[in-house]
Write a protein that holds these residues in place. Sequence first.
Motif, short mmCIF file in Angstrom:
data_model
loop_
_atom_site.label_atom_id
_atom_site.label_comp_id
_atom_site.label_asym_id
_atom_site.label_seq_id
_atom_site.Cartn_x
_atom_site.Cartn_y
_atom_site.Cartn_z
N HIS A 108 10.95 19.00 14.74
CA HIS A 108 9.53 19.20 14.45
C HIS A 108 9.12 20.67 14.49
CE1 HIS A 108 8.65 14.86 14.65
NE2 HIS A 108 9.58 14.83 15.61
N GLY A 109 9.79 21.49 15.26
CA GLY A 109 9.36 22.87 15.43
C GLY A 109 9.45 23.71 14.17
N ALA A 110 10.33 23.34 13.24
CA ALA A 110 10.53 24.15 12.04
C ALA A 110 9.49 23.87 10.96
CB ALA A 110 11.93 23.90 11.47
N ALA A 111 8.78 22.76 11.06
CA ALA A 111 7.88 22.35 9.98
C ALA A 111 6.76 23.37 9.76
CB ALA A 111 7.29 20.98 10.28
N GLY A 112 6.24 23.94 10.84
CA GLY A 112 5.14 24.89 10.70
C GLY A 112 5.52 26.11 9.89
N ARG A 113 6.71 26.65 10.16
CA ARG A 113 7.18 27.82 9.40
C ARG A 113 7.44 27.47 7.95
NH1 ARG A 113 8.95 32.19 12.33
NH2 ARG A 113 8.92 33.16 10.26
N LEU A 114 7.96 26.28 7.73
CA LEU A 114 8.22 25.84 6.35
C LEU A 114 6.91 25.69 5.59
CD1 LEU A 114 11.04 23.21 6.96
CD2 LEU A 114 11.27 25.42 5.83
N PHE A 115 5.89 25.15 6.26
CA PHE A 115 4.58 25.01 5.61
C PHE A 115 4.00 26.38 5.27
CE2 PHE A 115 3.92 20.60 7.47
CZ PHE A 115 3.97 19.98 6.23
N ALA A 116 4.14 27.34 6.19
CA ALA A 116 3.60 28.68 5.94
C ALA A 116 4.27 29.32 4.73
CB ALA A 116 3.78 29.55 7.18
N THR A 117 5.59 29.20 4.67
CA THR A 117 6.32 29.76 3.52
C THR A 117 5.96 29.02 2.23
OG1 THR A 117 8.17 30.39 4.94
CG2 THR A 117 8.61 30.22 2.58
N GLY A 118 5.89 27.71 2.32
CA GLY A 118 5.55 26.92 1.16
C GLY A 118 4.16 27.23 0.63
N ASP A 119 3.21 27.44 1.53
CA ASP A 119 1.85 27.77 1.10
C ASP A 119 1.82 29.08 0.34
OD1 ASP A 119 0.81 25.47 2.16
OD2 ASP A 119 0.09 26.40 4.02
N GLU A 120 2.57 30.06 0.81
CA GLU A 120 2.62 31.35 0.10
C GLU A 120 3.21 31.19 -1.30
OE1 GLU A 120 4.66 34.21 2.43
OE2 GLU A 120 3.27 34.12 4.12
N LEU A 121 4.27 30.41 -1.40
CA LEU A 121 4.88 30.16 -2.71
C LEU A 121 3.91 29.41 -3.62
CD1 LEU A 121 8.44 29.04 -1.54
CD2 LEU A 121 7.87 31.17 -2.71
N GLY A 122 3.23 28.43 -3.06
CA GLY A 122 2.30 27.64 -3.85
C GLY A 122 1.15 28.46 -4.38
N ARG A 123 0.57 29.31 -3.53
CA ARG A 123 -0.54 30.14 -3.98
C ARG A 123 -0.10 31.10 -5.09
NH1 ARG A 123 -2.06 30.04 1.50
NH2 ARG A 123 -0.79 31.91 1.94
N THR A 124 1.08 31.65 -4.94
CA THR A 124 1.59 32.54 -5.99
C THR A 124 1.74 31.79 -7.30
OG1 THR A 124 2.80 33.86 -4.35
CG2 THR A 124 3.49 34.07 -6.64
#
Length: 206
Positions: A108-124
Motif C-alpha cells: 500500500h505504501g507505494a500507491a501514493g507515489r505512483l498516483f503523484a507520478t501518474g497525475d503529472e503524466l496525465g496533466r501533461t
Amino acid sequence: MRSLRILRRTAVVTAAPLLLAVAGLMHPSHLTAATAGHWAGLHIVLLPVFPFLVLGLLVPLWGRPRRDIEGALTVLSWTGCIGYAAYYSGLDAVAGISAGTVVDHGVHGAAGRLFATGDELGRTGVYGLAGASLATCAVLWRRHGVRVLPGAAVLSVACWSFVDSHIFWPKGVFTMLGFAVAFALLTVAASWPADRAREPESLTNP
C-alpha cells in the motif's frame, strides 16, 4: 450519401469518449484492497482506448489543405495528439495498472507515489490534448467559420474538466460525454463546404 458519410464519421469520433463514459460508471471511486484487482484490470482494458480520443480532432481535419498557417496548425494538432496519447497512456499505466497491482499485492505504501507520478503524466497529456484542440479548431474556423463555435465551446469545457476528472463518476463521465458532443459537432461542421470567404486565393495566372 453525404448524410451517411457524416454518420459514419460521427460514429468514429464518438466511439472512444462514449466507451470511456461507460467505463467511468464502473470505475471504483477509491483504490482499496477490495477494489485493487478491478482497478488494475479496468485500466488494462482501457489502455488502448484512451489514445483513440484524438480521433475526434483528427477526423474533422482529414483532407484539410496543408498550406500556409493551416499547415502549421495541422502539425501542431498532430503533435499535441501524439503528446496526449503518450503521456496519458503513462497515467493509465502508472496510476491505473501499477497502483492497482501493488495494492492488490498488499504493497500500500507505494500507491501514493505512483498516483503523484501518474497525475503529472496525465496533466501533461491533457495539456497536449488542449493544445491540439485549439489548433484543430483554428484550422476549422479558417475553413468553416462560425459553424465550428458550438463544438469548440463544448470542447474547451471538456478539456478544462479533463485536467482533474479522469473518468471518475460523475465529473469524469460527463467530461467524456462532453467530448463526444464536441467531436460530433465539429465533425458535422467540417462536413459543410468550406467558407469560400476564408479559402486561400487561387492562382489565376500560370
